[in-house]
Design a protein around this motif. Structure first.
Motif, short mmCIF file in Angstrom:
data_model
loop_
_atom_site.label_atom_id
_atom_site.label_comp_id
_atom_site.label_asym_id
_atom_site.label_seq_id
_atom_site.Cartn_x
_atom_site.Cartn_y
_atom_site.Cartn_z
N PHE A 263 0.55 -1.22 -0.45
CA PHE A 263 0.16 -0.32 0.46
C PHE A 263 0.92 1.93 -0.12
O PHE A 263 0.38 2.00 -0.60
CB PHE A 263 -1.07 -0.08 1.24
CG PHE A 263 -1.92 1.06 1.35
CD1 PHE A 263 -3.17 1.49 0.48
CD2 PHE A 263 -1.53 2.09 2.01
CE1 PHE A 263 -3.80 3.12 0.78
CE2 PHE A 263 -1.61 3.58 2.93
CZ PHE A 263 -3.01 3.82 1.55
N SER A 264 1.99 0.62 0.64
CA SER A 264 2.57 2.06 0.68
C SER A 264 3.43 2.73 -0.07
O SER A 264 3.65 3.95 -0.67
CB SER A 264 4.23 1.95 1.87
OG SER A 264 5.07 2.90 1.26
N ILE A 265 3.62 1.49 -1.50
CA ILE A 265 4.66 1.54 -2.25
C ILE A 265 3.71 2.11 -3.85
O ILE A 265 4.25 3.14 -3.94
CB ILE A 265 5.14 0.50 -2.86
CG1 ILE A 265 6.93 -0.18 -2.12
CG2 ILE A 265 5.63 0.01 -4.19
CD1 ILE A 265 6.72 -1.13 -1.90
N ILE A 266 2.32 1.77 -3.68
CA ILE A 266 1.19 2.46 -4.48
C ILE A 266 0.59 3.64 -4.54
O ILE A 266 1.05 4.53 -5.10
CB ILE A 266 -0.02 1.23 -4.17
CG1 ILE A 266 0.26 -0.09 -4.44
CG2 ILE A 266 -0.77 1.58 -5.17
CD1 ILE A 266 -0.67 -1.65 -5.12
N ASN A 267 1.23 4.61 -3.28
CA ASN A 267 0.63 5.72 -2.46
C ASN A 267 1.32 6.31 -2.89
O ASN A 267 1.18 7.67 -3.92
CB ASN A 267 0.73 5.31 -1.05
CG ASN A 267 0.78 7.24 -0.60
OD1 ASN A 267 -0.83 7.87 -1.07
ND2 ASN A 267 1.23 7.10 0.74
N SER A 268 3.30 5.99 -3.10
CA SER A 268 4.06 6.69 -2.76
C SER A 268 3.99 6.67 -4.53
O SER A 268 4.64 8.29 -4.97
CB SER A 268 5.44 6.25 -2.50
OG SER A 268 5.55 5.86 -1.68
N PHE A 493 8.31 13.63 1.64
CA PHE A 493 8.06 13.10 3.12
C PHE A 493 6.65 12.60 2.96
O PHE A 493 7.14 10.80 4.15
CB PHE A 493 8.00 14.48 4.04
CG PHE A 493 7.36 13.25 4.97
CD1 PHE A 493 8.46 12.35 5.89
CD2 PHE A 493 6.33 13.13 6.08
CE1 PHE A 493 8.08 12.14 7.21
CE2 PHE A 493 6.02 12.39 6.56
CZ PHE A 493 6.66 12.09 8.18
N GLY A 494 6.13 12.29 2.32
CA GLY A 494 4.34 11.29 2.35
C GLY A 494 5.56 10.64 1.56
O GLY A 494 4.16 9.34 1.60
N ALA A 495 6.11 10.36 0.32
CA ALA A 495 6.07 9.04 0.15
C ALA A 495 6.64 7.88 0.15
O ALA A 495 6.61 7.31 -0.25
CB ALA A 495 7.41 10.06 -1.45
N VAL A 496 7.44 8.54 1.10
CA VAL A 496 8.26 7.55 2.28
C VAL A 496 7.57 7.26 3.57
O VAL A 496 8.41 6.29 4.69
CB VAL A 496 9.78 8.10 2.48
CG1 VAL A 496 10.49 7.46 1.14
CG2 VAL A 496 9.57 9.28 3.29
N PHE A 497 6.93 8.33 4.71
CA PHE A 497 5.89 8.00 5.78
C PHE A 497 5.99 7.12 6.28
O PHE A 497 6.17 6.17 7.52
CB PHE A 497 5.60 9.31 5.63
CG PHE A 497 4.18 8.42 5.82
CD1 PHE A 497 3.84 8.47 6.96
CD2 PHE A 497 3.31 9.33 5.12
CE1 PHE A 497 2.25 7.96 7.40
CE2 PHE A 497 2.11 8.79 5.09
CZ PHE A 497 1.21 8.44 5.94
N ILE A 498 5.30 6.27 5.62
CA ILE A 498 4.73 4.39 5.82
C ILE A 498 6.25 3.62 5.83
O ILE A 498 6.46 2.76 7.25
CB ILE A 498 3.39 4.37 4.83
CG1 ILE A 498 2.58 5.34 4.72
CG2 ILE A 498 3.19 2.61 5.15
CD1 ILE A 498 0.97 4.59 3.58
N PHE A 523 13.53 3.91 -1.45
CA PHE A 523 14.41 5.21 -1.92
C PHE A 523 14.60 5.64 -3.41
O PHE A 523 14.11 6.60 -3.85
CB PHE A 523 15.21 4.54 -1.76
CG PHE A 523 17.05 4.76 -1.88
CD1 PHE A 523 17.20 6.11 -1.05
CD2 PHE A 523 17.85 5.19 -2.96
CE1 PHE A 523 18.34 7.32 -1.76
CE2 PHE A 523 18.92 5.20 -2.85
CZ PHE A 523 19.13 6.51 -1.90
N ILE A 524 13.89 4.65 -4.35
CA ILE A 524 14.16 4.91 -5.99
C ILE A 524 12.82 5.96 -5.79
O ILE A 524 13.31 6.94 -6.30
CB ILE A 524 13.46 3.49 -6.76
CG1 ILE A 524 14.76 3.49 -6.28
CG2 ILE A 524 13.48 4.22 -8.67
CD1 ILE A 524 16.34 3.34 -6.75
N VAL A 528 12.76 10.24 -6.91
CA VAL A 528 12.56 10.93 -8.32
C VAL A 528 11.22 11.45 -7.79
O VAL A 528 10.82 13.12 -8.39
CB VAL A 528 11.66 9.54 -9.21
CG1 VAL A 528 10.48 10.33 -9.92
CG2 VAL A 528 12.47 8.46 -9.03
N THR A 529 10.76 11.81 -6.48
CA THR A 529 9.75 12.44 -6.00
C THR A 529 10.79 13.94 -5.76
O THR A 529 9.74 15.35 -5.86
CB THR A 529 9.22 11.92 -4.71
OG1 THR A 529 8.89 10.61 -5.12
CG2 THR A 529 8.03 13.36 -4.20
#
Length: 624
Positions: A263-268, A493-498, A523-524, A528-529
């Motif tokens: 879910f974290s990865i899909i969200n990111s 931050f939103g891409a990695v916080f989970i 990390f990738i 990109v973000t």
């Protein structure tokens, strides 16, 4: 390119020469025959409530005739691990009945220490000789517990003085040799009784030699009070298992929350796709529509009506204020990026598995030291582009600024730990070793990289810079630097916080973190973000005729570290049970270090992305 290839080859040789020091120990399996001696070793006492580890023998436990410290790597010392021999010994595949180890009479100091450690929920970490962790679904076992007798409201302290070891082994049917694939400890509190104590062969009436167990009904727990006598005992059972040696960690690393990671990865990825769409629109407009129209326009007035970013072409490559400091931070960011990337690659290849204690920490320290050559090179290249002349001073700042700040904070925190008599305090000798790595290897490599970078030809700007700076028009409130910078840090931050939640849990709640595949993907996504949000905001800034983009591009992506620090404070108050002042200072001290490193890393990614973007768009237009 020739210098870069030389640098890469040089670093590869350095890593190759030291690789054995941080991933090979503890990986090779060991076969045991029936009757081979097994030695249980003890590690630190640890608590998630205080975060202060203590040496096992800080408490008045049974001691062997001579206490020996096992060979430790740098990572184990920095983690506070102190692996020592113990009185618990047995033979392979030979069950051992309830056996007495020693008796200890508690004095006032021993009682005080035991009660304090029980209050703080300390756990004993036991390690078998080949490195497997002794756990029953969690790290170690509790020193003791608190409770009260039936019909009494008075709270008593009880110590776990009997350990039941269970060793799982996988047997080779051809050779009858066995490999240990599991090791569990079940603690009990028993008020042992005996008629007469014999040091060589104590006969404990609460132990039944025939059944190899505790006597049924001997369930009175052992109190902790001054003058009380505590008898320490243990028993051992062996169990054959179908688990193979290569899968021995699966029990401890069973992941029940993989859906959360996905879910974290899909969200990111959704964030990345959104930003990618915006960047694509910006690039399509600037590199096709804007540029083609600008090259066809006959008057500057028409160009100004079209868009504003082209009007600042004479100032966009003007050196920023404090450009030397910017070079230092960019060089340090490249060093952190290289260290992080190589560490993750090693982890993905399995070199930094949980079975290799301290391997991750050792790898990061060594890689940081050797990646100093990239810090010097990138800092010097940027410094020369800004027409800087004092390259030696710039190199010294690159070599000392970031590590110096970290060392001062680390030294103060270490002094606090030392004041608490915790084994987590890094010994003086190890501090000297760290300083030697810094001054003896890292600093010279920074100078080597800086020399190679400064020797190369300077990067030419695609457009000329005017002698007189252009006046920047009044900016809208949403384009003011502070607001734009703070907005820019939210999405990275939103891409990695989970994933950050699991990393903090592994650090502060003594959980294993091993899902480096997920971490590498995150990390990738972070890279990109950071790159895309900085490019988008940089484009909007240039369109409003504000050409001060150098520092803002760094701070835009780097501001995600502020949200990391705020989240760590939220985590502290909602997930942790730390109550001691020193432990709280340690937590926030280490999180400031992590946030500072995250700021330098993300800022550098954003800077280079914006640097590439600006050079790309201004090299595509015709300037008279």
């Amino acid at each position: 390119m020739g210098d870069q290839r030389k640098i890469l080859f040089f670093v590869f040789l350095l890593l190759l020469s030291t690789a054995h020091s941080f991933y090979l120990p503890g990986v090779a399996p060991r076969d045991f025959q029936r009757g081979d001696p097994l030695y249980v070793k003890v590690n630190k006492l640890s608590s998630t409530k205080t975060q202060l580890p203590y040496d096992y023998y800080f408490l008045n436990y049974c001691k062997p005739p001579k206490i020996l410290n096992s060979a430790e790597n740098l990572g184990e010392v920095l983690r506070g691990d102190r692996i020592e021999n113990s009185v618990y010994t047995f033979e392979m595949r030979e069950d051992l009945p309830c056996k007495a180890v020693c008796r200890i009479k508690l004095d006032a100091d021993s009682t005080k220490n035991f009660k304090e450690k029980i209050d703080d929920e300390y756990r004993v970490n036991i390690q078998r000789r080949d490195g497997s962790q002794s756990t029953t679904y969690e790290h170690g076992f509790r020193v003791g517990f608190k409770g009260n007798y039936a019909g009494s409201k008075e709270e008593k302290y009880f110590i776990n003085n009997h350990l039941s070891f269970r060793v799982m082994f996988h047997r080779d049917t051809e050779t009858d040799a066995a490999r240990i694939v599991g090791f569990e400890v079940t603690p009990n509190s028993i008020n042992h009784e005996y008629k007469e104590w014999d040091e060589k062969n104590p006969q404990i009436t609460t132990c039944n030699k025939d059944t190899k167990n505790l006597v049924p009904g001997s369930t009175v727990p052992q109190e902790v009070d001054p003058g009380k006598e505590v008898v320490f005992t243990y028993d051992v059972t062996f169990k054959e298992s179908d688990i193979k040696w290569a899968s021995r960690w699966d029990t401890y690393l069973l992941m029940n929350d993989d859906q959360i990671h996905w879910f974290s990865i899909i969200n990111s990825l959704m964030i990345v796709l959104f930003l990618s769409g915006m960047v694509a629109m910006v690039m399509m407009r600037t590199l096709y529509k804007d540029i083609s129209n600008y090259n066809q326009l006959e008057t500057q007035d028409e160009a100004q009506e079209e868009t504003g970013w082209k009007l600042v072409h004479g100032d966009v490559f003007r050196a920023p204020i404090k450009y030397g400091l910017l070079c230092v931070y960019v060089g340090t960011g490249v060093q952190i990026f290289a260290m992080t990337l190589v560490t993750m690659i090693f982890a993905l290849l399995g070199f930094l598995s949980p079975s290799n204690r301290g391997g991750l920490m050792t790898a990061m320290v060594l890689l940081w030291v050797f990646m100093g050559i990239f810090a010097g090179y990138s800092s010097a290249r940027l410094y020369k582009m800004f027409k800087g002349t004092e390259w030696k001073r710039n190199t010294l700042k690159t070599a000392f600024m970031f590590p110096g700040v970290l060392f001062v904070i680390f030294f103060v925190l270490n002094a606090l730990i030392w004041g608490e008599q915790s084994s987590g305090a890094v010994p003086f000798g190890t501090m000297i070793a760290l300083v030697c790595l810094w001054f003896g290897i890292s600093v010279p490599l920074v100078f080597v990289g800086s020399y190679l970078g400064f020797k190369k030809l300077s990067t030419e700007d695609p457009v000329k810079t005017n002698k007189i700076p252009r006046q920047i028009p009044e900016q809208a409130w949403y384009m003011k630097p502070l607001f734009a910078i703070l907005i820019g840090g939210i999405l990275p931050f939103g891409a990695v916080f989970i994933e950050l939640f699991f990393i903090l849990t592994s650090i502060w709640l003594n959980q294993f973190y091993y899902i480096f595949g997920f971490l590498f993907i995150v990390f990738i996504i972070l890279i990109v973000t950071c790159a895309e949000i900085t490019i988008v905001l940089c484009y909007f800034q240039l369109c409003s005729e504000d050409y001060h983009w150098w520092w803002r591009s760094y701070l835009t992506a780097g501001s995600s570290a502020l949200y990391l620090l705020l989240y760590s404070a939220f985590y502290f108050f909602t997930k942790l049970e730390i109550s001691k002042l020193v432990s709280g200072i340690l937590y926030f001290g280490y999180m400031v270090i992590v946030s500072y490193a995250f700021f330098v890393l993300t800022g550098t990614i954003g800077f280079y992305a914006c640097f590439w973007f600006v050079r790309k768009i201004y090299s595509s237009v015709k300037i008279d």
